[in-house]
Design an enzyme around this catalytic site. Structure first.
Site, PDB file in Angstrom:
ATOM      1  N   ARG A   1       0.858  -1.172   0.000  1.00  0.00           N
ATOM      2  CA  ARG A   1       0.000   0.000   0.000  1.00  0.00           C
ATOM      3  C   ARG A   1       0.897   1.225   0.000  1.00  0.00           C
ATOM      4  O   ARG A   1       1.698   1.402   0.910  1.00  0.00           O
ATOM      5  CB  ARG A   1      -0.848  -0.051   1.269  1.00  0.00           C
ATOM      6  CG  ARG A   1      -2.164   0.610   1.146  1.00  0.00           C
ATOM      7  CD  ARG A   1      -3.010   0.286   2.335  1.00  0.00           C
ATOM      8  NE  ARG A   1      -2.545   0.895   3.562  1.00  0.00           N
ATOM      9  CZ  ARG A   1      -3.326   1.129   4.603  1.00  0.00           C
ATOM     10  NH1 ARG A   1      -4.599   0.796   4.562  1.00  0.00           N
ATOM     11  NH2 ARG A   1      -2.864   1.668   5.698  1.00  0.00           N
TER      12      ARG A   1
ATOM     13  N   THR B   1      -0.616   7.586  -1.045  1.00  0.00           N
ATOM     14  CA  THR B   1      -1.930   7.505  -1.695  1.00  0.00           C
ATOM     15  C   THR B   1      -2.838   6.441  -1.082  1.00  0.00           C
ATOM     16  O   THR B   1      -4.039   6.451  -1.303  1.00  0.00           O
ATOM     17  CB  THR B   1      -1.770   7.153  -3.189  1.00  0.00           C
ATOM     18  OG1 THR B   1      -1.212   5.825  -3.272  1.00  0.00           O
ATOM     19  CG2 THR B   1      -0.860   8.136  -3.905  1.00  0.00           C
TER      20      THR B   1
ATOM     21  N   ASP C   1       0.310  -2.834  12.601  1.00  0.00           N
ATOM     22  CA  ASP C   1       0.831  -3.196  11.281  1.00  0.00           C
ATOM     23  C   ASP C   1       1.209  -4.685  11.300  1.00  0.00           C
ATOM     24  O   ASP C   1       2.165  -5.094  11.967  1.00  0.00           O
ATOM     25  CB  ASP C   1       2.052  -2.335  10.947  1.00  0.00           C
ATOM     26  CG  ASP C   1       2.478  -2.523   9.507  1.00  0.00           C
ATOM     27  OD1 ASP C   1       2.510  -1.542   8.761  1.00  0.00           O
ATOM     28  OD2 ASP C   1       2.778  -3.694   9.118  1.00  0.00           O
TER      29      ASP C   1
ATOM     30  N   ASP D   1       4.862  -5.620  10.169  1.00  0.00           N
ATOM     31  CA  ASP D   1       5.876  -5.219  11.159  1.00  0.00           C
ATOM     32  C   ASP D   1       5.839  -6.130  12.381  1.00  0.00           C
ATOM     33  O   ASP D   1       6.882  -6.495  12.930  1.00  0.00           O
ATOM     34  CB  ASP D   1       5.665  -3.763  11.583  1.00  0.00           C
ATOM     35  CG  ASP D   1       6.047  -2.796  10.475  1.00  0.00           C
ATOM     36  OD1 ASP D   1       6.751  -3.210   9.529  1.00  0.00           O
ATOM     37  OD2 ASP D   1       5.631  -1.626  10.553  1.00  0.00           O
TER      38      ASP D   1
HETATM   39  C1  PRP Z   1      -0.973  -4.528   4.491  1.00  0.00           C
HETATM   40  C2  PRP Z   1      -1.816  -5.775   4.534  1.00  0.00           C
HETATM   41  C3  PRP Z   1      -2.606  -5.701   3.259  1.00  0.00           C
HETATM   42  C4  PRP Z   1      -2.808  -4.204   3.090  1.00  0.00           C
HETATM   43  C5  PRP Z   1      -4.203  -3.878   3.521  1.00  0.00           C
HETATM   44  O1  PRP Z   1       0.124  -4.709   3.677  1.00  0.00           O
HETATM   45  O2  PRP Z   1      -1.067  -6.944   4.680  1.00  0.00           O
HETATM   46  O3  PRP Z   1      -1.936  -6.256   2.139  1.00  0.00           O
HETATM   47  O4  PRP Z   1      -1.870  -3.556   3.959  1.00  0.00           O
HETATM   48  O5  PRP Z   1      -4.504  -2.556   3.232  1.00  0.00           O
HETATM   49  P1  PRP Z   1      -5.622  -2.126   2.177  1.00  0.00           P
HETATM   50  O6  PRP Z   1      -6.799  -3.023   2.406  1.00  0.00           O
HETATM   51  O7  PRP Z   1      -5.897  -0.719   2.562  1.00  0.00           O
HETATM   52  O8  PRP Z   1      -5.053  -2.246   0.807  1.00  0.00           O
HETATM   53  P2  PRP Z   1       1.241  -3.558   3.523  1.00  0.00           P
HETATM   54  O9  PRP Z   1       0.901  -2.652   2.375  1.00  0.00           O
HETATM   55  O10 PRP Z   1       1.447  -2.890   4.849  1.00  0.00           O
HETATM   56  O11 PRP Z   1       2.511  -4.359   3.067  1.00  0.00           O
HETATM   57  P3  PRP Z   1       3.377  -5.451   3.876  1.00  0.00           P
HETATM   58  O12 PRP Z   1       2.542  -6.686   3.972  1.00  0.00           O
HETATM   59  O13 PRP Z   1       4.553  -5.620   2.986  1.00  0.00           O
HETATM   60  O14 PRP Z   1       3.725  -4.900   5.220  1.00  0.00           O
HETATM   61  N1  URA Z   2      -2.218  -2.846   7.118  1.00  0.00           N
HETATM   62  C1  URA Z   2      -1.928  -3.274   8.375  1.00  0.00           C
HETATM   63  O1  URA Z   2      -0.945  -4.006   8.580  1.00  0.00           O
HETATM   64  N2  URA Z   2      -2.737  -2.898   9.389  1.00  0.00           N
HETATM   65  C2  URA Z   2      -3.822  -2.117   9.199  1.00  0.00           C
HETATM   66  O2  URA Z   2      -4.530  -1.824  10.168  1.00  0.00           O
HETATM   67  C3  URA Z   2      -4.088  -1.676   7.888  1.00  0.00           C
HETATM   68  C4  URA Z   2      -3.284  -2.054   6.869  1.00  0.00           C
END
Ligand code: PRP
Ligand code: URA
Length: 206
Positions: free
Chosen positions: A101, A105, A197, A200
């Site tokens: 994400r 944006t 997160d 993380d």
């Molecule tokens: C997180 C999560 C989803 C997304 C959800 O990933 O694992 O893929 O955010 O958000 P959305 O519904 O608003 O699209 P992130 O982008 O943080 O990447 P990561 O898994 O690499 O930490």
């Molecule tokens: N991605 C995450 O890891 N946590 C949230 O709450 C939203 C997006």
């Protein structure tokens, strides 16, 4: 099509997952256990065909899964659910989709895709712990439909109402299984009360 699973064991484990004091090791274990429980529910309706087998005593008509099951973790946090899925369906094949994400944006950005080939009637099971705005999962399902999956279903540990609405609008044919639909998204598009997160917390990045 939303399925919110209220099994007491699942809710107990989800509460521990949300707790800020839960460290990396326990967080990973809980994510796997929750995934297994959600997947057991999600796979209740998959199609089976009759098949003839011989037991040591006689012949009988048994059942076998009709579809090739393809587990698709969304990188990176979805990988934290892969062990739980493979414990339940160790013969499934695995494809990876990289989606993050954009911090500004909040729109999904695809950066990787590797799916198994030569599939017969593939049923893709997308795993991602968080369904927040729904952008990442809706884009992943778009990609999987374009790639020729017969059916797609989504397993997400936590969801926000906004993300559920996006999935219902863009993919009304795709069932979404989750352990909870939380109250809302905050100004940073994080799920509240949520768990923070997921990536993380799984990988100790922050
Ligand atoms: C997180 C999560 C989803 C997304 C959800 O990933 O694992 O893929 O955010 O958000 P959305 O519904 O608003 O699209 P992130 O982008 O943080 O990447 P990561 O898994 O690499 O930490
Ligand atoms: N991605 C995450 O890891 N946590 C949230 O709450 C939203 C997006």
């Amino acid at each position: 099509m939303l399925h919110e699973i209220h099994h007491p064991l699942l809710q107990h484990k989800l509460t521990a997952l949300r707790d800020r004091r839960t460290g990396c090791k326990e967080f990973r274990e809980l994510a796997s256990e929750i995934t297994l429980l959600l997947a057991y529910e999600a796979l209740k309706e998959v199609a089976v065909d009759d098949c003839e087998i011989e037991t040591p005593l006689t012949t009988m008509t048994g059942k076998k899964l009709r579809n090739d099951l393809v587990i698709v973790p969304v990188l990176r946090a979805g990988v934290g659910m892969l062990d739980g899925m493979l414990t339940l369906v160790p013969t499934a094949r695995v494809g990876f989709v990289g989606m993050y994400r954009d911090p500004e944006t909040k729109e999904p950005v695809e950066y990787y895709c590797k799916l198994p080939e030569n599939l017969v009637h593939p049923l893709a099971i997308v795993i991602d712990p968080m369904l927040a705005t729904g952008g990442s999962l809706a884009a992943t399902v778009d990609l999987l439909k374009r790639s020729g999956m017969d059916q797609v279903l989504v397993i997400s540990i936590l969801a926000a109402p906004e993300g559920v609405a996006v999935m219902t609008e863009r993919h009304p044919d795709v069932p979404v299984y989750t352990a909870a639909v939380d109250e809302r998204l905050n100004d940073h598009k994080y799920i509240v009360p949520g768990l923070g997160d997921a990536g993380d917390r799984l990988y100790g990045t922050k």
